[in-house]
Design a protein around this motif. Structure first.
Motif, PDB file in Angstrom:
ATOM      1  N   LEU A  98       0.830  -1.201   0.000  1.00 14.94           N
ATOM      2  CA  LEU A  98       0.000   0.000   0.000  1.00 14.94           C
ATOM      3  C   LEU A  98       0.868   1.256   0.000  1.00 14.94           C
ATOM      4  O   LEU A  98       0.532   2.251  -0.655  1.00 14.94           O
ATOM      5  N   LEU A  99       1.986   1.200   0.710  1.00 15.30           N
ATOM      6  CA  LEU A  99       2.915   2.322   0.719  1.00 15.30           C
ATOM      7  C   LEU A  99       3.503   2.558  -0.675  1.00 15.30           C
ATOM      8  O   LEU A  99       3.735   3.705  -1.069  1.00 15.30           O
ATOM      9  N   VAL A 100       3.723   1.490  -1.424  1.00 18.93           N
ATOM     10  CA  VAL A 100       4.228   1.620  -2.784  1.00 18.93           C
ATOM     11  C   VAL A 100       3.209   2.342  -3.669  1.00 18.93           C
ATOM     12  O   VAL A 100       3.558   3.218  -4.468  1.00 18.93           O
ATOM     13  N   PHE A 101       1.925   1.983  -3.521  1.00 18.80           N
ATOM     14  CA  PHE A 101       0.890   2.667  -4.304  1.00 18.80           C
ATOM     15  C   PHE A 101       0.825   4.144  -3.941  1.00 18.80           C
ATOM     16  O   PHE A 101       0.653   5.004  -4.812  1.00 18.80           O
ATOM     17  N   LEU A 102       0.970   4.452  -2.647  1.00 14.67           N
ATOM     18  CA  LEU A 102       1.039   5.850  -2.225  1.00 14.67           C
ATOM     19  C   LEU A 102       2.255   6.533  -2.842  1.00 14.67           C
ATOM     20  O   LEU A 102       2.178   7.694  -3.278  1.00 14.67           O
ATOM     21  N   SER A 103       3.375   5.823  -2.908  1.00 13.88           N
ATOM     22  CA  SER A 103       4.597   6.396  -3.476  1.00 13.88           C
ATOM     23  C   SER A 103       4.459   6.653  -4.972  1.00 13.88           C
ATOM     24  O   SER A 103       5.044   7.609  -5.494  1.00 13.88           O
ATOM     25  N   VAL A 104       3.696   5.804  -5.670  1.00 16.19           N
ATOM     26  CA  VAL A 104       3.439   6.057  -7.092  1.00 16.19           C
ATOM     27  C   VAL A 104       2.692   7.372  -7.266  1.00 16.19           C
ATOM     28  O   VAL A 104       3.016   8.190  -8.141  1.00 16.19           O
ATOM     29  N   ALA A 105       1.672   7.597  -6.420  1.00 13.86           N
ATOM     30  CA  ALA A 105       0.932   8.858  -6.479  1.00 13.86           C
ATOM     31  C   ALA A 105       1.835  10.042  -6.134  1.00 13.86           C
ATOM     32  O   ALA A 105       1.789  11.092  -6.801  1.00 13.86           O
ATOM     33  N   ASP A 106       2.679   9.884  -5.110  1.00 11.98           N
ATOM     34  CA  ASP A 106       3.597  10.958  -4.739  1.00 11.98           C
ATOM     35  C   ASP A 106       4.639  11.206  -5.827  1.00 11.98           C
ATOM     36  O   ASP A 106       5.072  12.347  -6.041  1.00 11.98           O
ATOM     37  N   TRP A 107       5.065  10.141  -6.499  1.00 10.31           N
ATOM     38  CA  TRP A 107       6.023  10.265  -7.601  1.00 10.31           C
ATOM     39  C   TRP A 107       5.418  11.095  -8.741  1.00 10.31           C
ATOM     40  O   TRP A 107       6.058  12.005  -9.274  1.00 10.31           O
ATOM     41  N   LEU A 108       4.166  10.789  -9.080  1.00  6.57           N
ATOM     42  CA  LEU A 108       3.473  11.560 -10.123  1.00  6.57           C
ATOM     43  C   LEU A 108       3.294  13.013  -9.705  1.00  6.57           C
ATOM     44  O   LEU A 108       3.447  13.937 -10.511  1.00  6.57           O
ATOM     45  N   SER A 109       2.965  13.216  -8.419  1.00  7.92           N
ATOM     46  CA  SER A 109       2.805  14.582  -7.916  1.00  7.92           C
ATOM     47  C   SER A 109       4.103  15.366  -8.049  1.00  7.92           C
ATOM     48  O   SER A 109       4.110  16.520  -8.505  1.00  7.92           O
ATOM     49  N   SER A 168      -2.808  26.948 -21.527  1.00  4.36           N
ATOM     50  CA  SER A 168      -2.238  26.198 -22.643  1.00  4.36           C
ATOM     51  C   SER A 168      -2.507  24.710 -22.463  1.00  4.36           C
ATOM     52  O   SER A 168      -2.825  24.251 -21.358  1.00  4.36           O
ATOM     53  N   PRO A 169      -2.392  23.913 -23.540  1.00  5.58           N
ATOM     54  CA  PRO A 169      -2.589  22.463 -23.403  1.00  5.58           C
ATOM     55  C   PRO A 169      -1.642  21.837 -22.390  1.00  5.58           C
ATOM     56  O   PRO A 169      -2.035  20.938 -21.640  1.00  5.58           O
ATOM     57  N   GLU A 170      -0.386  22.303 -22.364  1.00  8.52           N
ATOM     58  CA  GLU A 170       0.563  21.771 -21.382  1.00  8.52           C
ATOM     59  C   GLU A 170       0.116  22.083 -19.955  1.00  8.52           C
ATOM     60  O   GLU A 170       0.268  21.253 -19.047  1.00  8.52           O
ATOM     61  N   CYS A 171      -0.419  23.276 -19.758  1.00  6.11           N
ATOM     62  CA  CYS A 171      -0.904  23.673 -18.440  1.00  6.11           C
ATOM     63  C   CYS A 171      -2.055  22.776 -17.996  1.00  6.11           C
ATOM     64  O   CYS A 171      -2.099  22.322 -16.851  1.00  6.11           O
ATOM     65  N   VAL A 172      -2.983  22.507 -18.911  1.00  5.12           N
ATOM     66  CA  VAL A 172      -4.137  21.660 -18.580  1.00  5.12           C
ATOM     67  C   VAL A 172      -3.684  20.241 -18.263  1.00  5.12           C
ATOM     68  O   VAL A 172      -4.159  19.630 -17.292  1.00  5.12           O
ATOM     69  N   VAL A 173      -2.751  19.716 -19.054  1.00  5.83           N
ATOM     70  CA  VAL A 173      -2.259  18.359 -18.806  1.00  5.83           C
ATOM     71  C   VAL A 173      -1.554  18.284 -17.459  1.00  5.83           C
ATOM     72  O   VAL A 173      -1.781  17.370 -16.659  1.00  5.83           O
ATOM     73  N   GLN A 174      -0.685  19.252 -17.199  1.00  2.00           N
ATOM     74  CA  GLN A 174       0.016  19.269 -15.908  1.00  2.00           C
ATOM     75  C   GLN A 174      -0.958  19.397 -14.746  1.00  2.00           C
ATOM     76  O   GLN A 174      -0.838  18.700 -13.729  1.00  2.00           O
ATOM     77  N   GLY A 175      -1.945  20.272 -14.881  1.00  2.00           N
ATOM     78  CA  GLY A 175      -2.937  20.433 -13.829  1.00  2.00           C
ATOM     79  C   GLY A 175      -3.763  19.190 -13.605  1.00  2.00           C
ATOM     80  O   GLY A 175      -4.090  18.838 -12.460  1.00  2.00           O
ATOM     81  N   ALA A 176      -4.095  18.495 -14.688  1.00  2.00           N
ATOM     82  CA  ALA A 176      -4.879  17.266 -14.560  1.00  2.00           C
ATOM     83  C   ALA A 176      -4.082  16.170 -13.865  1.00  2.00           C
ATOM     84  O   ALA A 176      -4.595  15.477 -12.968  1.00  2.00           O
ATOM     85  N   VAL A 177      -2.807  16.005 -14.250  1.00  2.00           N
ATOM     86  CA  VAL A 177      -1.972  14.961 -13.635  1.00  2.00           C
ATOM     87  C   VAL A 177      -1.754  15.253 -12.158  1.00  2.00           C
ATOM     88  O   VAL A 177      -1.873  14.358 -11.305  1.00  2.00           O
ATOM     89  N   SER A 178      -1.436  16.495 -11.824  1.00  2.00           N
ATOM     90  CA  SER A 178      -1.190  16.831 -10.415  1.00  2.00           C
ATOM     91  C   SER A 178      -2.468  16.723  -9.592  1.00  2.00           C
ATOM     92  O   SER A 178      -2.421  16.304  -8.422  1.00  2.00           O
TER      93      SER A 178
END
Length: 321
Positions: A48-59, A75-85
């Motif tokens: 479970l900690l690994v799954f949390l770390s995947v989310a933190d890695w993406l953040s 911009s499209p890059e801004c929207v993509v970055q905002g969506a991922v974060s």
């Protein structure tokens, strides 16, 4: 400092936040790497900690991209970055609470079967709910340039959205508030249960053993149970303070100190988890030190062999000399 609603993010703040992102990236990667390398450490809580770390890695990656890019428009890059974060940050909240719920059921309720059966639900909730929220926000054009109102250079809920406060709640703040309430309660109940069991066991310890056992592991576990909710709140409270100041329409939310603390707090979860669950965990710390020492010894031996071979002449070279 800022014109209108826009908060200026200074270069020094960018550098500090980028360093924090780098540490969180390395910390999350180290947690994932140790889980992959050592099979005997693959317990359910660490998974479970690994799954949390995947989310933190993406953040960490998405925040670093946003701070580095310094967006000025939707911009499209801004929207993509905002969506991922948005997805990663919300997922991190859910996985943090999921670990606490698992430990509560496993330790307090003493039911590993029930605790393990919750893992599938954790996946559905911790990945599914953030994904649904993020897709809805992007589809309705709610993600975009937010002028760092409640961010530090990265994109989040668009400043042009008339209902942006509602979407700030849906895409993060409401889950953050729930984590503030849930985590301390669960970990207090876990600590109380362990303390009661430890007290009851200590009454029979003179009969069961001739020498007192070491309390180092139990004290370290007790310290971690205290630090988990405390560190989470200390890291996340600055973004909450800025959100409350936004609701009050206070210019104090643009303070450089508060902005810097917000940037560090939102991007340091992976580094904090690595310190607690890797560097402060003796079996993993010992293995890491052994691996580093082994690699260092091999490098020194290889360097020595290379140096010796460079000074050794072949017979024909020696004769010609």
């Amino acid at each position: 400092m800022a014109s209108g609603n826009e908060t200026v993010v200074y270069f020094s703040e960018q550098v500090v936040v980028l360093c924090s992102c780098a540490l969180s990236f390395l910390g999350s990667s180290l947690i994932i790497l140790t889980y992959v390398l050592w099979a005997d450490l693959r317990t359910t809580p660490r998974r479970l900690l690994v799954f949390l770390s995947v989310a933190d890695w993406l953040s960490a990656v998405s925040y670093a991209f946003g701070v580095w890019s310094v967006f000025r428009s939707d911009s499209p890059e801004c929207v993509v970055q905002g969506a991922v974060s948005t997805f990663a940050n919300t997922s991190s909240f859910f996985w943090t609470v999921a670990i606490a719920v698992y430990l509560y059921v496993f330790i307090v309720r003493s039911s590993q079967r029930v605790a393990d059966s919750l893992v599938l639900i954790f996946h559905l909730v911790s990945w599914g709910v953030p994904l649904i929220i993020t897709v809805a926000a992007v589809s309705l054009n709610k993600i975009g340039y937010d002028a760092s109102e409640v961010s530090v250079g990265w994109c989040w809920v668009s400043i042009h959205a008339p209902d942006r406060v509602l979407w700030m709640l849906l895409t993060g703040k409401i889950w953050e508030f729930l984590a503030y309430l849930t985590l301390p309660v669960l970990y207090i109940l876990i600590k109380r249960h362990i303390h009661i069991a430890h007290t009851a066991l200590s009454e029979y310890r003179p009969i069961l053993a001739t020498r007192p056992p070491s309390h180092s592991f139990s004290s370290m576990a007790d310290t971690k149970l205290t630090l988990i909710p405390v560190i989470f709140i200390v890291l996340r409270i600055w973004s909450t303070v800025r959100f409350i100041l936004l609701l009050a329409d206070s210019p104090a939310r643009q303070s450089p100190v508060l902005v810097t603390l917000h940037g560090i707090g939102n991007t340091s979860q992976g580094a904090a988890n690595c310190i607690m669950f890797v560097l402060f965990t003796r079996p993993i710390r010992t293995r890491l030190c052994s691996a580093l020492c082994c690699c260092s010894s091999r490098c020194r031996a290889w360097s020595k062999r290379s140096k010796d071979s460079s000074h050794t002449l072949l017979p024909d070279q020696e004769a010609s000399t």
